[in-house]
Design an enzyme around this catalytic site. Structure first.
Site, PDB file in Angstrom:
ATOM      1  N   HIS A  12     -64.949 -47.738   8.927  1.00 48.50           N
ATOM      2  CA  HIS A  12     -65.912 -47.066   9.790  1.00 48.50           C
ATOM      3  C   HIS A  12     -67.240 -47.800   9.898  1.00 48.50           C
ATOM      4  O   HIS A  12     -67.912 -47.704  10.927  1.00 48.50           O
ATOM      5  CB  HIS A  12     -66.162 -45.633   9.297  1.00 48.50           C
ATOM      6  CG  HIS A  12     -65.044 -44.697   9.625  1.00 48.50           C
ATOM      7  ND1 HIS A  12     -63.780 -44.826   9.083  1.00 48.50           N
ATOM      8  CD2 HIS A  12     -64.988 -43.618  10.450  1.00 48.50           C
ATOM      9  CE1 HIS A  12     -63.003 -43.868   9.563  1.00 48.50           C
ATOM     10  NE2 HIS A  12     -63.712 -43.114  10.391  1.00 48.50           N
ATOM     11  N   ARG A  32     -79.691 -20.241  10.383  1.00 47.61           N
ATOM     12  CA  ARG A  32     -79.399 -20.740   9.027  1.00 47.61           C
ATOM     13  C   ARG A  32     -77.908 -20.801   8.704  1.00 47.61           C
ATOM     14  O   ARG A  32     -77.524 -20.868   7.546  1.00 47.61           O
ATOM     15  CB  ARG A  32     -80.131 -19.898   7.972  1.00 47.61           C
ATOM     16  CG  ARG A  32     -81.637 -19.948   8.072  1.00 47.61           C
ATOM     17  CD  ARG A  32     -82.275 -19.234   6.893  1.00 47.61           C
ATOM     18  NE  ARG A  32     -83.726 -19.339   6.955  1.00 47.61           N
ATOM     19  CZ  ARG A  32     -84.526 -18.429   7.506  1.00 47.61           C
ATOM     20  NH1 ARG A  32     -83.992 -17.342   8.049  1.00 47.61           N
ATOM     21  NH2 ARG A  32     -85.837 -18.585   7.509  1.00 47.61           N
ATOM     22  N   ASN A  86     -64.597 -43.783   4.374  1.00 49.05           N
ATOM     23  CA  ASN A  86     -65.379 -44.574   5.332  1.00 49.05           C
ATOM     24  C   ASN A  86     -64.764 -45.945   5.588  1.00 49.05           C
ATOM     25  O   ASN A  86     -65.325 -46.741   6.351  1.00 49.05           O
ATOM     26  CB  ASN A  86     -66.809 -44.761   4.817  1.00 49.05           C
ATOM     27  CG  ASN A  86     -67.568 -43.452   4.748  1.00 49.05           C
ATOM     28  OD1 ASN A  86     -67.345 -42.554   5.551  1.00 49.05           O
ATOM     29  ND2 ASN A  86     -68.450 -43.321   3.766  1.00 49.05           N
ATOM     30  N   HIS A 101     -68.169 -48.599  13.445  1.00 49.57           N
ATOM     31  CA  HIS A 101     -69.310 -47.996  14.134  1.00 49.57           C
ATOM     32  C   HIS A 101     -70.163 -49.056  14.819  1.00 49.57           C
ATOM     33  O   HIS A 101     -70.709 -48.828  15.910  1.00 49.57           O
ATOM     34  CB  HIS A 101     -70.159 -47.203  13.148  1.00 49.57           C
ATOM     35  CG  HIS A 101     -69.539 -45.902  12.747  1.00 49.57           C
ATOM     36  ND1 HIS A 101     -70.037 -45.116  11.732  1.00 49.57           N
ATOM     37  CD2 HIS A 101     -68.451 -45.227  13.233  1.00 49.57           C
ATOM     38  CE1 HIS A 101     -69.291 -44.040  11.607  1.00 49.57           C
ATOM     39  NE2 HIS A 101     -68.324 -44.082  12.501  1.00 49.57           N
ATOM     40  N   HIS A 145     -62.955 -44.557  19.520  1.00 47.79           N
ATOM     41  CA  HIS A 145     -63.388 -44.551  18.124  1.00 47.79           C
ATOM     42  C   HIS A 145     -62.298 -45.074  17.191  1.00 47.79           C
ATOM     43  O   HIS A 145     -62.546 -45.906  16.313  1.00 47.79           O
ATOM     44  CB  HIS A 145     -63.781 -43.132  17.718  1.00 47.79           C
ATOM     45  CG  HIS A 145     -64.125 -42.986  16.275  1.00 47.79           C
ATOM     46  ND1 HIS A 145     -65.265 -43.540  15.714  1.00 47.79           N
ATOM     47  CD2 HIS A 145     -63.474 -42.361  15.250  1.00 47.79           C
ATOM     48  CE1 HIS A 145     -65.307 -43.263  14.425  1.00 47.79           C
ATOM     49  NE2 HIS A 145     -64.238 -42.550  14.120  1.00 47.79           N
ATOM     50  N   GLU A 162     -56.417 -43.499  12.079  1.00 48.12           N
ATOM     51  CA  GLU A 162     -56.906 -42.755  10.914  1.00 48.12           C
ATOM     52  C   GLU A 162     -55.780 -42.443   9.935  1.00 48.12           C
ATOM     53  O   GLU A 162     -55.999 -42.382   8.718  1.00 48.12           O
ATOM     54  CB  GLU A 162     -57.585 -41.458  11.361  1.00 48.12           C
ATOM     55  CG  GLU A 162     -58.939 -41.637  12.011  1.00 48.12           C
ATOM     56  CD  GLU A 162     -60.032 -41.991  10.999  1.00 48.12           C
ATOM     57  OE1 GLU A 162     -59.794 -41.855   9.786  1.00 48.12           O
ATOM     58  OE2 GLU A 162     -61.126 -42.386  11.439  1.00 48.12           O
ATOM     59  N   LYS A 209     -68.157 -32.433   7.694  1.00 48.52           N
ATOM     60  CA  LYS A 209     -69.220 -33.321   8.186  1.00 48.52           C
ATOM     61  C   LYS A 209     -69.552 -32.979   9.635  1.00 48.52           C
ATOM     62  O   LYS A 209     -68.674 -32.928  10.491  1.00 48.52           O
ATOM     63  CB  LYS A 209     -68.790 -34.787   8.100  1.00 48.52           C
ATOM     64  CG  LYS A 209     -68.909 -35.399   6.729  1.00 48.52           C
ATOM     65  CD  LYS A 209     -68.646 -36.902   6.802  1.00 48.52           C
ATOM     66  CE  LYS A 209     -68.895 -37.585   5.475  1.00 48.52           C
ATOM     67  NZ  LYS A 209     -68.675 -39.045   5.555  1.00 48.52           N
ATOM     68  N   GLU A 214     -69.495 -36.387  -0.787  1.00 45.10           N
ATOM     69  CA  GLU A 214     -69.442 -37.849  -0.741  1.00 45.10           C
ATOM     70  C   GLU A 214     -70.298 -38.506  -1.826  1.00 45.10           C
ATOM     71  O   GLU A 214     -71.066 -39.426  -1.566  1.00 45.10           O
ATOM     72  CB  GLU A 214     -69.862 -38.353   0.648  1.00 45.10           C
ATOM     73  CG  GLU A 214     -69.350 -39.758   0.959  1.00 45.10           C
ATOM     74  CD  GLU A 214     -69.588 -40.174   2.403  1.00 45.10           C
ATOM     75  OE1 GLU A 214     -70.447 -41.025   2.629  1.00 45.10           O
ATOM     76  OE2 GLU A 214     -68.914 -39.613   3.295  1.00 45.10           O
ATOM     77  N   ARG A 253     -65.030 -39.805  -2.066  1.00 45.07           N
ATOM     78  CA  ARG A 253     -64.969 -39.535  -0.633  1.00 45.07           C
ATOM     79  C   ARG A 253     -65.491 -40.705   0.189  1.00 45.07           C
ATOM     80  O   ARG A 253     -65.160 -40.835   1.374  1.00 45.07           O
ATOM     81  CB  ARG A 253     -65.742 -38.253  -0.307  1.00 45.07           C
ATOM     82  CG  ARG A 253     -65.604 -37.853   1.160  1.00 45.07           C
ATOM     83  CD  ARG A 253     -66.096 -36.464   1.444  1.00 45.07           C
ATOM     84  NE  ARG A 253     -66.015 -36.168   2.865  1.00 45.07           N
ATOM     85  CZ  ARG A 253     -66.271 -34.990   3.421  1.00 45.07           C
ATOM     86  NH1 ARG A 253     -66.623 -33.972   2.662  1.00 45.07           N
ATOM     87  NH2 ARG A 253     -66.174 -34.812   4.724  1.00 45.07           N
ATOM     88  N   LYS A 294     -56.497 -36.065   3.073  1.00 46.50           N
ATOM     89  CA  LYS A 294     -57.947 -35.923   3.224  1.00 46.50           C
ATOM     90  C   LYS A 294     -58.450 -34.669   2.527  1.00 46.50           C
ATOM     91  O   LYS A 294     -59.510 -34.688   1.882  1.00 46.50           O
ATOM     92  CB  LYS A 294     -58.342 -35.893   4.698  1.00 46.50           C
ATOM     93  CG  LYS A 294     -59.848 -35.712   4.856  1.00 46.50           C
ATOM     94  CD  LYS A 294     -60.383 -36.035   6.213  1.00 46.50           C
ATOM     95  CE  LYS A 294     -61.915 -35.928   6.210  1.00 46.50           C
ATOM     96  NZ  LYS A 294     -62.511 -36.214   7.522  1.00 46.50           N
TER      97      LYS A 294
END
Length: 388
Positions: free
Chosen positions: A339, A202, A336, A343, A358, A266, A224, A328, A332, A318
């Protein structure tokens, strides 16, 4: 449009005929693992195949955040020094500096005093380059309580298979809630190890040690974590903030110019969505590198104060966004930018003979999304409010 954008990115990164696979990491010799340590051999992960849809981000508020003035100072290659500190209150502390692995033991004792066992997740490339140095700076009793898990490098390792593999090894090693998971590598390692830390018993503490510019400025901060499915990227995951991030600029010395450049994509993104001044510094840095050859552009990056400043600035921007919107729900989502299209490009190219990195895909994705926004504005005339 995609072909044109890809051509532009490749023009910036180097000659199109150059083989990329042999330039991603420069070899660095190091001692073998200390006695008593357990290391897991690599196995194959699963593949990724499905792209996502295009989405244009919301217009963000510009930021006044700046890096510490210490990041503009020249630092000796052998000097251990914290150049900057960034915090997301109640979530994460990030240390940025040089030769920080030399004091790894003190950082572990200070920030994780209750940790008894340590699980270091890394990939095969980083394992040979940096893990022996990390272990050298740990006392013998701590080494015997350290499990090293190696995964194959690449996006395919962000899979259910490797998550299960790491968890099984942790159970065999006797890991309980007093275990610290250390994500030592790039974004793939950080996402995978972070998800393991989020779900094992957990949730157990997480330390991020990013080894690429991309991981320093993006994936290591914000909490994330995720793995991929054959149907798409990052479909299963959780928010799980690292208590500490150690961004050691010295680790970037083993990266090729191509890997440095993909991380700067980035930084460019953060400049576009948060800071005009950061964009101006990027332009200044580009002018400094204009007359250098491809091989000369990012040599000895740990001795380039301007690169340190770019990384620290992007990290602070950031962290500012994460503090405002941790899960998000609003602003936030601007992170993206580039992205969604990126992606899709990354998924389409993952099994090609020469895959794009990436950051390269994000760079192309930013061009695609800006162009798509312009097309929408031209089509709708004055009825569409500009967002970029």
């Amino acid at each position: 449009l995609l072909l044109a954008a890809a051509a532009a990115v490749r023009f910036v990164l180097g000659p199109p005929g150059r083989s990329r696979s042999s330039q991603l990491l420069k070899p660095l010799s190091g001692p073998r693992l200390a006695p008593g340590l357990k290391s897991c051999p690599a196995r194959r992960g699963t593949a990724l195949s499905t792209p996502s849809c295009l989405r244009i981000p919301l217009r963000p508020m510009l930021s006044s955040a700046r890096p510490s003035s210490h990041c503009a100072l020249s630092v000796s290659a052998s000097e251990t020094r914290i150049l900057d500190e960034v915090s997301v209150p109640g979530r994460t502390k990030m240390l940025l500096g040089t030769n920080l692995l030399e004091t790894a033991h003190s950082h572990l004792e200070r920030y994780f005093p209750k940790a008894y066992r340590y699980v270091v997740v890394t990939d095969e490339n980083v394992h040979g380059l940096h893990i022996p140095k990390l272990l050298q700076n740990l006392p013998p009793d701590m080494r015997t309580r350290t499990l090293i898990v190696r995964i194959p490098p690449g996006e395919q390792s962000k899979s259910r298979h490797w998550k299960n593999e790491i968890e099984d090894r942790m159970v065999e090693f006797g890991c309980g809630r007093d275990t610290l998971v250390i994500a030592f590598g790039g974004g793939v390692v950080g996402d995978l190890a972070g998800f393991v830390a989020a779900t094992y018993m957990r949730g157990v503490p997480l330390l991020q040690v990013p080894t690429t510019v991309m991981a320093m400025v993006d994936s290591s901060i914000g909490g994330k974590t995720a793995i991929n499915l054959p149907q798409g990227k990052n479909l299963i995951g959780s928010f799980h903030d690292p208590r500490l991030v150690i961004a050691d600029f010295t680790l970037l010395d083993t990266l090729s110019p191509r890997l440095i450049s993909e991380g700067i994509a980035e930084v460019i993104k953060m400049g576009i969505i948060r800071s005009r001044d950061l964009l101006e510094l990027l332009e200044e840095t580009t002018r400094d590198h204009k007359n250098r050859t491809y091989e000369e552009r990012n040599l000895q990056v740990n001795q380039q104060p301007k690169i340190h400043r770019l990384i620290s600035w992007a990290v602070k921007l950031k962290a500012e966004v994460v503090e405002l919107d941790a899960k998000e729900a609003s602003i936030r989502s601007t992170l993206n930018f580039g992205h969604t299209a990126g992606h899709a490009i990354e998924a389409a190219a993952i099994n090609s003979e020469e895959s794009l990195l990436h950051g390269e895909c994000v760079g192309i994705g930013m061009l695609v999304e800006i162009r798509a926004q312009r097309l929408l504005e031209n089509k709708a005339g004055s009825s569409v409010k500009p967002t970029l």
